[in-house]
Design an enzyme around this catalytic site. Structure first.
Site, PDB file in Angstrom:
ATOM      1  CB  THR A 145      -1.627   6.770   2.045  1.00  0.00           C
ATOM      2  OG1 THR A 145      -1.628   7.390   0.759  1.00  0.00           O
ATOM      3  CG2 THR A 145      -1.761   7.828   3.123  1.00  0.00           C
TER       4      THR A 145
ATOM      5  CG  ASP B  69      -1.640   1.273   1.445  1.00  0.00           C
ATOM      6  OD1 ASP B  69      -2.285   1.732   0.485  1.00  0.00           O
ATOM      7  OD2 ASP B  69      -1.549   1.835   2.552  1.00  0.00           O
TER       8      ASP B  69
ATOM      9  CG  ASP C 243      -1.652   2.064   6.659  1.00  0.00           C
ATOM     10  OD1 ASP C 243      -1.854   3.112   7.293  1.00  0.00           O
ATOM     11  OD2 ASP C 243      -1.940   1.947   5.450  1.00  0.00           O
TER      12      ASP C 243
END
Length: 737
Positions: free
Chosen positions: A414, A412, A612
């Protein structure tokens, strides 16, 4: 959940995916195959899979081609336990999935406690009181042990029927042989070790599922609804569709709905992964789990409770956790070799020597599974302990095992490759004003603003020792920027939309937007007296050492590196190019992330996913191995993942991969320690040079050797990662290096 009839139940369903509960396929591969074949012949079916342990059948379909009812109708034509599913049955509620997991954990705990008490009684009688205990098949101990072994023996027999020779098969055979030979205490020891392992496995599984259910309960806090023109605080679980929910700055949205009044800056990064909060106004859709960063909005609740998008995502994650494809552990593979050798050597000894005593000694050497179990379990336990001391949580041995074998890695963007805090990347001056003075105007205007970009402006100004100027007027334009008056002169700080609203050099603004658009920066324009003075570009800060970590991983056996993000096109492509990713997928939704990961696995590749947020949870659960960033990551992502990096240090990925390979190396060393001693014991036993008592001593000796070898992993120090040519440890902890 609902039932089609008393044989098949719909356990969970979302658009494009249905999970059925079919008791008849539990540990029955042939029955499962009948259902899978039925769907594989159907147009519009994307994927069909089953989990024999949980008796689940998962069907993914293209909802543009076929409907949910088409899928259910297809299922009705398959015989279930001698009967076909009859149409027209009324859907009825069934027990929640959590109940069966609770029962499994309680059952495992009961078995372990019972085995522990029985082992304790035998130990006290034989070792402390020195009173021999009858261990024949028809003795009390023999019969109790035989009854206790029935579930394990049955499971092993089921595996054999499927053509698989697993650890359960070997343990079941060992127990039968030990009891029949009058060694019920040895059989009891096997059962005790096995029940302890089963308890640990059930506890870890239930812990993960319970944590996910707890996250759902966390959202059940107080919220405000509009009643008779008055804002009233009520628990979220009492909100009904159609209620008007009032949300203020800093509050978490707890329903899915449509804004009917007001404007706000909404941070939906936990759901979408987009780095920048977005302006939302009347008519826009908002989702539970997102945050109001600034403003006040009135939202008409459309989906509440377990019907919200967040709740459905969490439910899908829970399903994915339960339906991960099981891998065959190292201990099972070692047991396959050992059982074949054990049977062959025992039979050969009996035939060649015609001595039952020698054959029995050989059987005792080969029959006890302690070394086989410890070869893998002690190494894995030591490795998991070593990782925990370095703030890396690994949820089980199979995840550690697979981490070193993955050949595709996905990130991922961000919150994973970057932090969630924007930093100044570019400052362009259009009129010769010193940079610090330009930044001072922005700082003074944004002094009371809590938007993430405003915080970045203030942070940069403080680093440079700039002090703000008092402003007389301050006016906020939601999603656009701020207007202030400083020394009687108008100052505008904000996006291109604010500049357009006040007709500030529109041609220059558009020209500069085109120039920097492909860099993926968030732009803040600064104007004074309707004249454009400059522009500041911001981007989320890269995590420390991200370039070197990705470079190291590309050279560490990964055939493909990919970025999968909900962020915008140019922001994603800029970073993907800079980090030299092989593939970049941007502006994707959570379920699309999971589909991309599933697609990467179709060619037999093993995928490791690092993320996250809530938007990463499905992809983390879909991947062969999911690694979550811990401190800054969402709780649901951490629970969906197999491994969590508590300290948000990307070097932890390097450490886990290296630790995985080192652990497997130690496991195979342990296997040869066990095998070597077994070969020596078998040889001596077959020659009549080893008594049954000495056969037991062999197990003690090689067990100590295995424990000593595995303990080396407690202090494992992996190869360094090089940062700008300087060697750095792959992760730090408090343990001995």
């Amino acid at each position: 959940m609902a039932a089609i009839n008393n044989k098949i139940k719909i356990q969970h369903a979302v658009t494009g995916r249905i999970r059925f509960k079919i008791p008849s396929i539990r540990f029955n591969a042939k029955a499962s195959q009948r259902f899978e074949d039925r769907f594989n012949e159907m147009n519009g079916i994307r994927w069909v899979g089953s989990n024999l342990k949980s008796a689940s059948l998962i069907v993914r379909y293209d909802h543009h081609v076929i409907s949910r009812n088409d899928v259910i109708e297809r299922l009705k034509g398959v015989p279930v336990a001698g009967q076909a599913v009859s149409p027209g049955k009324k859907l009825t509620p069934i027990k929640p999935a959590g109940a069966s997991r609770d029962n499994a954990l309680k059952s495992a705990l009961g078995r372990f406690v019972g085995m522990t008490l029985l082992v304790g009684v035998v130990f006290v009688r034989e070792v402390i009181l020195k009173r021999p205990l009858a261990q024949t098949l028809f003795s009390p101990l023999g019969m109790i042990t035989s009854l206790a072994a029935l579930p394990l023996v049955k499971k092993g027999f089921e595996k054999l029927k499927e053509g698989r020779l697993t650890l359960e098969s070997f343990l079941g055979g060992s127990i039968i042989a030990a009891v029949a030979a009058g060694e019920a205490a040895a059989a009891l020891e096997i059962l005790w070790v096995t029940s302890g392992g089963e308890l640990l496995q059930n506890w870890i599984t239930e812990r993960s599922h319970r944590a996910i259910r707890d996250i759902l309960r966390v959202t059940e806090k107080e919220t405000y609804i509009l009643t008779g023109g008055v804002e009233v605080s009520i628990p979220v679980n009492r909100v009904q569709p159609g209620d008007t929910v009032v949300l203020h700055t800093g509050e978490k949205i707890a329903v899915d709905g449509k804004i009917i009044k007001g404007e706000a800056v909404v941070d939906d990064s936990p759901i979408t992964g987009r780095a920048e909060p977005a302006a939302r106004a009347k008519g826009d859709k908002v989702f539970a789990g997102t945050f109001v960063r600034q403003g006040v909005i009135f939202v008409e609740a459309q989906e509440v409770g377990d019907r919200t998008y967040l709740a459905r995502i969490l439910r899908m994650v829970e399903d994915s956790l339960e339906n991960k494809a099981p891998i065959e552990g190292v201990a099972d593979r070692l047991a396959q070799n050992l059982i074949k050798a054990g049977f062959a050597v025992t039979l050969a000894t009996l035939v060649l020597t015609r001595s039952a005593w020698r054959a029995f000694t050989v059987m005792l050497v080969m029959a006890c599974p302690c070394a086989t179990i410890l070869a893998a379990s002690t190494a894995i336990s030591a490795a998991i302990n070593a990782a925990a001391r370095r703030h890396i949580l690994i949820k089980g041995g199979r995840y550690l095992e697979e981490a070193g074998r993955a050949n595709v890695i996905c990130f991922d963007k961000t919150g994973t490759l970057t932090t969630n805090e924007p930093v100044l990347k570019q400052l362009v001056n259009f009129n010769g004003l010193p940079e610090d003075e330009l930044l001072q105007l922005a700082y003074s205007t944004e002094i009371h603003n809590s938007h993430p970009v405003a915080l970045a402006i203030k942070s940069e100004a403080r680093k440079r020792g700039i002090t703000p100027i008092h402003h007389e007027v301050c006016e906020y334009f939601l999603g656009k920027g701020v207007r202030s008056e400083i020394h009687g002169e108008e100052v505008l700080v904000g996006s291109h939309k604010l500049m357009e609203q006040f007709a500030v050099n529109p041609d220059m603004v558009r020209t500069h937007l085109e120039k920097v658009k492909k860099r993926g920066l968030t732009l803040v324009f600064i104007a004074k007296k309707r004249e454009l003075l400059g522009v500041v570009g911001f981007a989320n800060q890269d995590r420390a050492g991200v370039v070197d970590v990705v470079r190291h991983l590309k050279n560490d056996g990964f055939d493909k590196t990919a970025m999968i993000t909900g962020d915008s096109k140019y922001s994603a492509l800029e970073m993907a190019k800079r980090l030299n990713f092989d593939e970049c997928r941007y502006s994707v939704l959570p379920e699309e992330k999971a589909d991309i990961v599933a697609g990467l696995r179709t060619n037999g590749d093993r995928v490791l996913m690092v993320g996250d947020g809530i938007n990463d949870a499905l992809a983390l659960a879909e991947a062969d191995i999911g690694i979550a960033m811990g401190a800054g990551g969402s709780e649901v992502a951490i629970e969906a993942a197999d491994i969590a990096l508590v300290k948000d240090d990307l070097k932890g990925v390097v450490y886990v991969r290296s630790l995985s390979r080192a652990t497997l190396k130690v496991v195979h060393q342990n296997f040869w320690i066990a095998t070597g001693s077994n070969i020596a014991g078998v040889t001596l036993g077959a020659l009549g040079l080893l008594s049954p008592v000495m056969a037991g001593m062999i197990h003690i000796t090689h067990t100590l050797g295995i424990l000593a070898n595995s303990s080396r992993l407690l202090f494992y120090d992996p190869p360094p990662v090089f940062f700008n040519g300087i060697a750095q440890p792959s992760t730090k902890g408090h343990g001995k290096k």
